[in-house]
Design a protein around this motif. Structure first.
Motif, PDB file in Angstrom:
ATOM      1  N   ASN A 148      46.002  36.682  48.874  1.00  0.00           N
ATOM      2  CA  ASN A 148      44.679  36.879  48.301  1.00  0.00           C
ATOM      3  C   ASN A 148      43.607  36.137  49.079  1.00  0.00           C
ATOM      4  N   HIS A 149      43.914  34.897  49.421  1.00  0.00           N
ATOM      5  CA  HIS A 149      42.931  34.044  50.093  1.00  0.00           C
ATOM      6  C   HIS A 149      42.886  34.291  51.603  1.00  0.00           C
ATOM      7  N   GLY A 150      43.969  34.846  52.151  1.00  0.00           N
ATOM      8  CA  GLY A 150      44.004  35.109  53.585  1.00  0.00           C
ATOM      9  C   GLY A 150      44.305  33.885  54.428  1.00  0.00           C
ATOM     10  N   HIS A 151      44.776  32.797  53.779  1.00  0.00           N
ATOM     11  CA  HIS A 151      45.163  31.599  54.533  1.00  0.00           C
ATOM     12  C   HIS A 151      46.309  30.881  53.833  1.00  0.00           C
ATOM     13  N   VAL A 152      46.912  29.926  54.549  1.00  0.00           N
ATOM     14  CA  VAL A 152      48.096  29.229  54.076  1.00  0.00           C
ATOM     15  C   VAL A 152      47.703  28.068  53.174  1.00  0.00           C
ATOM     16  N   HIS A 153      48.459  27.891  52.095  1.00  0.00           N
ATOM     17  CA  HIS A 153      48.278  26.739  51.208  1.00  0.00           C
ATOM     18  C   HIS A 153      49.353  25.691  51.470  1.00  0.00           C
ATOM     19  N   GLY A 154      49.227  24.542  50.809  1.00  0.00           N
ATOM     20  CA  GLY A 154      50.230  23.488  50.961  1.00  0.00           C
ATOM     21  C   GLY A 154      49.954  22.642  52.167  1.00  0.00           C
ATOM     22  N   HIS A 159      42.451  23.856  51.749  1.00  0.00           N
ATOM     23  CA  HIS A 159      42.213  23.373  50.396  1.00  0.00           C
ATOM     24  C   HIS A 159      41.428  24.424  49.643  1.00  0.00           C
ATOM     25  N   HIS A 160      41.281  24.207  48.361  1.00  0.00           N
ATOM     26  CA  HIS A 160      40.535  25.185  47.566  1.00  0.00           C
ATOM     27  C   HIS A 160      39.098  24.741  47.376  1.00  0.00           C
TER      28      HIS A 160
HETATM   29 ZN    ZN Z   1      43.120  29.230  49.264  1.00  0.00          ZN
END
Ligand code: ZN
Length: 160
Positions: A148-154, A159-160
């Motif tokens: 959804n965001h198009g980038h990696v989390h963790g 960050h959000h």
């Molecule tokens: Zn994100």
């Protein structure tokens, strides 16, 4: 698990130019984490990584056409020195953001005369053949939220 579209890839890389000079490296730092197949890396590097698996090491050479493109003559611009806010302070190496029809562009001063300033809007790596040493550290599925965001989390992600 093979690298393909929508997989999250974690890798270490060292980028060198044609002379073997190291331009950038993640070794000893956080891995580079990205979602494959979304234009997050230069096209030539994504092509080379396609189908590879964890623990594979690669040594690849990417021509400018599949990296940051060729240097474009029309990206060299001459401006009146007096059009700058502090004309007496303009020096080669300084960078400016400029607004164009298709977005903002970073321009680097490459020459200064008494009344003119020459600016280069090419990417600093345009026209260069790039050499990457890559080690693939992990390959996993992207979460729905990451897609959804198009980038990696963790760790190492956005960050959000
Ligand atoms: Zn994100």
């Amino acid at each position: 698990m093979q690298i393909q579209k929508d997989k999250v890839v974690s890798m270490h890389y060292t980028l060198k130019d044609d002379n073997g000079t190291i331009l950038d490296s993640s070794v000893g730092k956080q891995t580079l984490n990205y979602i494959h197949g979304h234009g997050n890396l230069i096209p030539g590097l994504e092509d080379e990584l396609e189908g590879k698996v964890k623990e594979v090491k690669l040594n690849v050479t990417i021509p400018p056409e599949k990296a940051y493109g060729l240097k474009q003559e029309e990206m060299l611009i001459d401006l009146d020195r007096s059009s700058f806010e502090n004309p007496e302070n303009v020096q080669p190496g300084m960078q400016f953001q400029a607004q164009f029809d298709n977005g903002t562009q970073l321009l680097t001063v490459v020459g200064v005369t008494d009344d003119k300033v020459k600016l280069d809007g090419n990417h600093p790596l345009a026209g260069q053949t790039l050499h990457f040493d890559v080690e693939i550290m992990d390959v996993r599925d992207a979460s729905a939220e990451e897609m959804n965001h198009g980038h990696v989390h963790g760790e190492g992600g956005h960050h959000h």
